[in-house]
Write an enzyme that holds these catalytic residues in place. Structure first.
Site, PDB file in Angstrom:
ATOM      1  N   TYR A 182       0.836  -1.213   0.000  1.00  0.00           N
ATOM      2  CA  TYR A 182       0.000   0.000   0.000  1.00  0.00           C
ATOM      3  C   TYR A 182       0.870   1.263   0.000  1.00  0.00           C
ATOM      4  O   TYR A 182       0.631   2.201  -0.774  1.00  0.00           O
ATOM      5  CB  TYR A 182      -0.883  -0.062   1.248  1.00  0.00           C
ATOM      6  N   LYS A 186       1.041   4.069  -2.924  1.00  0.00           N
ATOM      7  CA  LYS A 186       0.689   5.472  -2.657  1.00  0.00           C
ATOM      8  C   LYS A 186       1.896   6.387  -2.872  1.00  0.00           C
ATOM      9  O   LYS A 186       1.742   7.534  -3.285  1.00  0.00           O
ATOM     10  CB  LYS A 186       0.134   5.618  -1.237  1.00  0.00           C
TER      11      LYS A 186
HETATM   12  P1  NAI Z   1     -13.470   2.357   1.386  1.00  0.00           P
HETATM   13  O1  NAI Z   1     -12.958   0.953   1.409  1.00  0.00           O
HETATM   14  O2  NAI Z   1     -14.529   2.766   2.343  1.00  0.00           O
HETATM   15  O3  NAI Z   1     -14.007   2.692  -0.105  1.00  0.00           O
HETATM   16  C1  NAI Z   1     -13.240   2.343  -1.222  1.00  0.00           C
HETATM   17  C2  NAI Z   1     -14.018   2.646  -2.485  1.00  0.00           C
HETATM   18  O4  NAI Z   1     -13.213   2.195  -3.579  1.00  0.00           O
HETATM   19  C3  NAI Z   1     -15.342   1.920  -2.572  1.00  0.00           C
HETATM   20  O5  NAI Z   1     -16.275   2.748  -3.231  1.00  0.00           O
HETATM   21  C4  NAI Z   1     -15.031   0.719  -3.454  1.00  0.00           C
HETATM   22  O6  NAI Z   1     -16.140   0.271  -4.202  1.00  0.00           O
HETATM   23  C5  NAI Z   1     -13.990   1.329  -4.386  1.00  0.00           C
HETATM   24  N1  NAI Z   1     -13.150   0.308  -4.999  1.00  0.00           N
HETATM   25  C6  NAI Z   1     -12.241  -0.499  -4.399  1.00  0.00           C
HETATM   26  N2  NAI Z   1     -11.712  -1.337  -5.300  1.00  0.00           N
HETATM   27  C7  NAI Z   1     -12.303  -1.057  -6.489  1.00  0.00           C
HETATM   28  C8  NAI Z   1     -12.209  -1.603  -7.799  1.00  0.00           C
HETATM   29  N3  NAI Z   1     -11.387  -2.612  -8.086  1.00  0.00           N
HETATM   30  N4  NAI Z   1     -12.966  -1.076  -8.785  1.00  0.00           N
HETATM   31  C9  NAI Z   1     -13.818  -0.049  -8.519  1.00  0.00           C
HETATM   32  N5  NAI Z   1     -13.958   0.498  -7.309  1.00  0.00           N
HETATM   33  C10 NAI Z   1     -13.224  -0.012  -6.304  1.00  0.00           C
HETATM   34  O7  NAI Z   1     -12.178   3.269   1.516  1.00  0.00           O
HETATM   35  P2  NAI Z   1     -12.007   4.764   2.056  1.00  0.00           P
HETATM   36  O8  NAI Z   1     -11.633   4.675   3.476  1.00  0.00           O
HETATM   37  O9  NAI Z   1     -13.146   5.594   1.669  1.00  0.00           O
HETATM   38  O10 NAI Z   1     -10.703   5.202   1.231  1.00  0.00           O
HETATM   39  C11 NAI Z   1     -10.784   5.895  -0.001  1.00  0.00           C
HETATM   40  C12 NAI Z   1      -9.383   6.247  -0.464  1.00  0.00           C
HETATM   41  O11 NAI Z   1      -8.718   6.988   0.543  1.00  0.00           O
HETATM   42  C13 NAI Z   1      -8.509   5.020  -0.759  1.00  0.00           C
HETATM   43  O12 NAI Z   1      -7.690   5.283  -1.887  1.00  0.00           O
HETATM   44  C14 NAI Z   1      -7.662   4.919   0.479  1.00  0.00           C
HETATM   45  O13 NAI Z   1      -6.434   4.293   0.207  1.00  0.00           O
HETATM   46  C15 NAI Z   1      -7.496   6.379   0.864  1.00  0.00           C
HETATM   47  N6  NAI Z   1      -7.196   6.555   2.284  1.00  0.00           N
HETATM   48  C16 NAI Z   1      -8.138   6.314   3.251  1.00  0.00           C
HETATM   49  C17 NAI Z   1      -7.840   6.518   4.589  1.00  0.00           C
HETATM   50  C18 NAI Z   1      -8.836   6.296   5.700  1.00  0.00           C
HETATM   51  O14 NAI Z   1      -8.464   6.439   6.864  1.00  0.00           O
HETATM   52  N7  NAI Z   1     -10.062   5.954   5.428  1.00  0.00           N
HETATM   53  C19 NAI Z   1      -6.500   6.976   4.994  1.00  0.00           C
HETATM   54  C20 NAI Z   1      -5.592   7.182   3.903  1.00  0.00           C
HETATM   55  C21 NAI Z   1      -5.955   6.997   2.611  1.00  0.00           C
END
Ligand code: NAI
Length: 274
Positions: A182, A186
């Site tokens: 990851y 990133k």
């Molecule tokens: P989440 O797991 O709640 O949502 C992820 C979203 O990406 C979902 O809508 C899912 O359907 C979509 N997704 C995943 N794989 C996919 C694929 N193969 N094709 C199409 N859509 C796909 O994650 P969250 O927490 O909302 O994170 C969003 C972004 O923020 C990510 O890139 C994550 O790495 C980044 N992030 C999140 C943090 C957190 O604390 N929540 C911290 C640092 C970064």
């Protein structure tokens, strides 16, 4: 996303057999309205970003793997007076996202904003991390961002305007035990974004990274309270982030006012990485 050891189960959705979508883009609507594509918009940060950009007056194209949550997002945005559509796409599949972005921008006749938000984790310590877990995370988190930026470049250059916002992570800035895949993806996103910024800056296109810390999403909801308390102690502002903390940062970088900000990494972590 936070590191979760032992590794969480890998949820690989079956790719949709045919692309599910809401209504076709109304080209007439977009003559004076900016079009924003947001990946991973079904929940968490992507959902908050999509809602915010719609509230800021953009027409939002929401992309994720399942139709139902995207449909409810479109209904929420519409009820709030905005406009949005959705497309179902597994961004991990070869050039599926690139082809979808080309199709959307050709139909709409424009593309103004691209937010590469969709991401996954497959955490595990280095010595136990499988090749598959490394490849999956790099494929979904980094390769898809490259594919999307490449597909967005042409319509944005044509319009001589573009705002690309890639959602990274503090893990990509500082590294994080248990997240070799990851953090590498990133961190790679940062190099990709700076290069896009340099290559396309002369065409009115900016590219930046927003790097969240610990943000309250479905994943952090599942954290045991004790672990959450320990994390909060490490955060200067003494709280976990809200999705709206991230969407506010994205909204700025996606706005016309941010035309002189490019190639930057905006860390939004309440001071965690200080
Ligand atoms: P989440 O797991 O709640 O949502 C992820 C979203 O990406 C979902 O809508 C899912 O359907 C979509 N997704 C995943 N794989 C996919 C694929 N193969 N094709 C199409 N859509 C796909 O994650 P969250 O927490 O909302 O994170 C969003 C972004 O923020 C990510 O890139 C994550 O790495 C980044 N992030 C999140 C943090 C957190 O604390 N929540 C911290 C640092 C970064």
């Amino acid at each position: 996303m936070i590191c979760t050891i032992p590794a969480r189960a890998a949820h690989r959705c079956n790719p949709p057999r045919q692309r599910e979508a809401s209504h076709p883009i109304r080209r007439s609507l977009l003559i004076e309205t900016r079009l924003a594509i947001v990946t991973g918009a079904s929940r968490g940060l992507g959902r908050s970003i999509a809602s915010r950009l719609a509230a800021d007056g953009m027409h939002v194209m929401a992309i994720a793997r399942s139709a139902d949550p995207l449909q409810s997002l479109v209904e929420e945005i519409t009820a709030a007076g905005g406009t949005a559509e959705f497309r179902v796409c597994d961004i991990g599949e070869a050039n599926a996202l690139g082809e979808l972005i080309e199709e959307i921008s050709e139909t709409a006749g424009r593309l103004d904003v691209l937010v590469n938000n969709a991401g996954i984790t497959r955490d595990g310590l280095l010595m136990r991390m499988s090749d598959e877990d490394f490849d999956d995370v790099v494929n979904v988190n980094l390769r898809s961002t490259f594919v999307a930026c490449r597909a967005a470049a042409r319509p944005m250059m044509k319009g001589r305007y573009g705002r690309i916002v890639n959602i990274g992570s503090v893990s990509g800035v500082t590294g994080n035990p248990g997240q070799a895949n990851y953090a590498a993806a990133k961190a790679g996103m940062i190099g990709l974004t700076k290069t896009v910024a340099k290559e396309l800056g002369g065409k009115g296109i900016t590219a930046n990274v927003v790097a969240p810390g610990f943000i309250k999403t479905d994943m952090t909801e599942a954290m045991v309270p004790l672990l959450e308390q320990e994390m909060v102690k490490r955060i200067s502002t003494r709280r976990l982030g809200e999705p709206s903390d991230i969407s506010a940062a994205v909204a700025f970088l996606a706005s016309e006012e941010a035309s002189y900000v490019t190639g930057q990494v905006l860390v939004v972590d309440g001071g965690l990485a200080l």
